[in-house]
Motif scaffolding. Structure first.
Motif, short mmCIF file in Angstrom:
data_model
loop_
_atom_site.label_atom_id
_atom_site.label_comp_id
_atom_site.label_asym_id
_atom_site.label_seq_id
_atom_site.Cartn_x
_atom_site.Cartn_y
_atom_site.Cartn_z
N THR A 263 -26.13 56.22 47.63
CA THR A 263 -27.52 56.45 47.23
C THR A 263 -28.27 57.13 48.36
O THR A 263 -28.27 56.64 49.49
CB THR A 263 -28.19 55.11 46.88
N VAL A 274 -25.91 45.85 39.11
CA VAL A 274 -24.53 45.91 39.59
C VAL A 274 -23.82 44.64 39.12
O VAL A 274 -24.28 43.54 39.42
CB VAL A 274 -24.50 45.98 41.14
N LEU A 279 -17.76 45.32 41.21
CA LEU A 279 -17.40 45.08 42.62
C LEU A 279 -15.98 44.55 42.73
O LEU A 279 -15.21 44.99 43.59
CB LEU A 279 -18.38 44.08 43.24
N LEU A 280 -15.60 43.62 41.84
CA LEU A 280 -14.31 42.94 41.98
C LEU A 280 -13.17 43.68 41.28
O LEU A 280 -12.14 43.94 41.88
CB LEU A 280 -14.39 41.53 41.40
N ASP A 283 -13.73 47.54 42.02
CA ASP A 283 -13.70 47.74 43.47
C ASP A 283 -14.60 48.90 43.92
O ASP A 283 -14.24 49.70 44.79
CB ASP A 283 -12.24 47.99 43.90
N ILE A 284 -15.80 48.97 43.30
CA ILE A 284 -16.76 50.01 43.68
C ILE A 284 -17.53 49.54 44.93
O ILE A 284 -17.93 48.38 45.01
CB ILE A 284 -17.78 50.26 42.54
N THR A 285 -17.73 50.42 45.88
CA THR A 285 -18.59 50.14 47.05
C THR A 285 -19.91 50.88 46.87
O THR A 285 -19.91 52.08 46.57
CB THR A 285 -17.91 50.61 48.35
N TYR A 286 -21.02 50.16 47.03
CA TYR A 286 -22.36 50.75 46.94
C TYR A 286 -22.95 50.85 48.35
O TYR A 286 -23.04 49.82 49.04
CB TYR A 286 -23.29 49.88 46.08
N LYS A 287 -23.37 52.04 48.74
CA LYS A 287 -23.94 52.23 50.07
C LYS A 287 -25.15 53.14 49.99
O LYS A 287 -25.27 53.96 49.07
CB LYS A 287 -22.95 52.96 50.99
N GLY A 288 -26.01 53.05 50.98
CA GLY A 288 -27.06 54.03 51.15
C GLY A 288 -26.60 55.11 52.12
O GLY A 288 -25.65 54.91 52.89
N LEU B 279 -30.53 49.72 49.72
CA LEU B 279 -29.46 50.64 50.11
C LEU B 279 -29.93 51.61 51.19
O LEU B 279 -29.22 51.88 52.16
CB LEU B 279 -28.95 51.42 48.89
N TYR B 286 -22.74 47.02 49.59
CA TYR B 286 -22.23 46.04 48.62
C TYR B 286 -20.78 46.36 48.31
O TYR B 286 -20.48 47.49 47.90
CB TYR B 286 -23.03 46.09 47.31
#
Lengths: 356, 356
Positions: A263, A274, A279-280, A283-288, B279, B286
């Protein structure tokens, strides 16, 4: 080098407020007499500015909502721009090098690293290691827009490899177009989400592979299916999100397992949902993502800059289309225009009145 | 080595279904005659199982909701356990080593790597490199619970350093308690979120630094303030989330800028809301976390195992408290009990009827 080339006073657009408010009301055009170039430090120089854009991040600074604020007030506004070296301190040739060690000479064309100067002015005193020389074959209008969008686009795409698919939203924004062009130049394929029909051909023309319309409301699954169909079910491992809300969630929906969701903006001003499953199980990673993070990786950033100068110079990447050019004394009008939805490209300041 | 020690038939708990359903209905206790130990491959052996726990992940497998499924049906259930080497193929000494290269001998106490065998049985044929020898000074009941919770807890805490603060929810679960103990043994400080009052002292007794009650509904800000006050505003850089929903959001709220939010469970079965500000401005990442990811980092996993055996053997980390021990032929009753909220520790199978 004659001092006579430098004026004792010059115009600049000054920000006087950090609390929230209307962006055009936070600034004032002023005549400045602070250019004390006789007391330059050895590693400083005077830049005569040529052009400077009004970016969304500038608007956010003016309205007091940006991640960073000026160190002190009053501050000259503007976070990027192009110009010409106008004055270098004498007897200090060894220190007069740009950020990447190239020797600076009066007359060199330079662009400024964001954050380090106010670019909405006729002149500025700048630390030489905050400048980068650009070839004179690159137009100064183009140069004025090289320091924010293209490095951000390159950095956001950093983890993608040739042949990969990436997906982004707000694809018709200046940043979206920079992402399309830089992806194309690097052999990366793009899925581009836009909010309304009619933008497809413009984006395909600059190198978009696929354009999908998603209004942000009721056709979520249809949009995801559309992406799947048009990519032939290709695995999309990177999502670039400028919007958040449902549009950000659509990008996550389209990502392949193990994908990364970056983002860099919140245009919808809405949060994202989310799920634990994303996530599990996916297995997506969310970051800024923020340009400052990329700039801190100095070697990578230098490699990017070498690549970018060459690619822009060859015409493979163009910076944003220009909507209107204003003089500095029209600052309030220019900011209002840049802040409106009534434009088809960047609003630029002409800092040097002798230019066209 | 006499074949006479091995029976021609033995009991096991067999799973016959992968579609969703009631966990106790998916299994059956059976007498098995498939133990053809005369045709063992050189790197296989027979383990006489001692104890095997019923973990939440086992329940999820039985009800058809787990991330992984048995490779084929019928499959012996159970993903971890302890036992004794009962039979090794002759003339193959060179291959008879455990996962970390230690030579196996009949009578050695071993524990099994999850995923690779059905542990709810009296006997199993196992690839020797899926086993790990444990010292005989470690009780076989304790050993039976060493392969899932403690490595998961260690892996979740991997990025934390001595003196760091971490925050977790579901702190009174078996996993939560493993996290508290392993953090304590590594000098990491824990903030522990629980859903109801009355659990504080139990968790403080096993090494929790702070316990905060958050029911998941209306006292969100109060809970966050409570964490801030009790930690003296310490920077918490890691959140370990087993719940998602508002409880997962509370962990994000308590994280310091740049923190990492790791999800390993979705006990609330609710998604989380993630804002662009978290984020971009707070720079929170996350991610999901699964034991398989950690196991794939073979060297790190081996180091963990060496540390864990030593730490459990010294009594610095104990595995879960045991609520009830069942025989394998009571499997349906045992699974019902493990699946209920009416217990205060682990439900274990006694695979070897001669043990207490």
């Amino acid at each position: 080098m004659s001092d006579l080339l430098l004026p004792s006073t010059f115009g600049s657009v000054v920000l006087n407020r950090t609390e929230r408010g209307n962006p055009a009301e936070g600034i004032e055009y002023k005549s400045d007499n602070s250019l004390d170039y006789k007391s330059l430090l050895p590693a400083q120089c005077v830049v005569k500015l040529a052009y400077a854009p009004i970016n969304p991040s500038d608007i956010n600074v003016l309205e007091g909502t940006y991640i960073r604020r000026p160190p002190a007030l009053p501050a000259t506004a503007g976070m990027e721009g192009s110009g010409v070296i106008a004055f270098l301190p004498e007897n200090s040739n060894t220190e007069c090098v740009d950020q990447y060690g190239s020797k600076l000479t009066v007359g060199d064309h330079v662009v400024g690293s964001p954050w380090n100067w106010g670019s909405w002015a006729e002149y500025a005193i700048v630390e030489t290691n905050h400048l980068r020389i650009i070839p004179k074959s690159i137009d100064l209008k183009t140069g004025a827009m090289m320091c924010v969008n293209p490095p951000t686009a390159y950095g956001l795409l950093e983890s993608a490899k040739e042949g990969d698919w990436v997906i982004q939203n707000a694809a018709n924004s200046g940043m979206g177009q920079a992402i399309i062009q830089i992806a194309k130049a690097r052999g990366i394929r793009t899925v581009n989400i836009v909010r309304r029909e009619g933008l497809e051909q413009d984006l395909l023309d600059i190198g978009a592979d696929i354009v999908v319309v998603y209004s942000g409301d009721n056709d979520f699954i249809e949009a995801a299916e559309n992406v799947k169909e048009q990519t032939g079910g290709a695995k999309i491992r990177l999502a670039i999100n400028a919007v958040c809300g449902r549009s950000g969630e659509l990008l996550a929906k389209c990502l392949a397992p193990g994908g990364v969701h970056l983002t860099y903006g919140v245009m919808s001003q809405r949060p994202m949902t989310v799920s634990g499953g994303q996530l599990l199980f996916k297995d997506i990673t969310y970051k800024g993502w923020h340009l400052g993070k990329f700039q801190a990786q100095k070697e990578k950033f230098k490699d990017m800059w070498t690549w970018l100068i060459d690619t822009v110079d060859k015409g493979k990447v163009t910076t944003s289309v220009i909507d209107t050019i204003y003089n500095l004394n029209q600052a309030k009008e220019a900011v209002k225009h840049a802040h409106s939805s009534n434009r088809t490209g960047k609003v630029l300041f002409r800092c040097d009145k002798t230019l066209s």
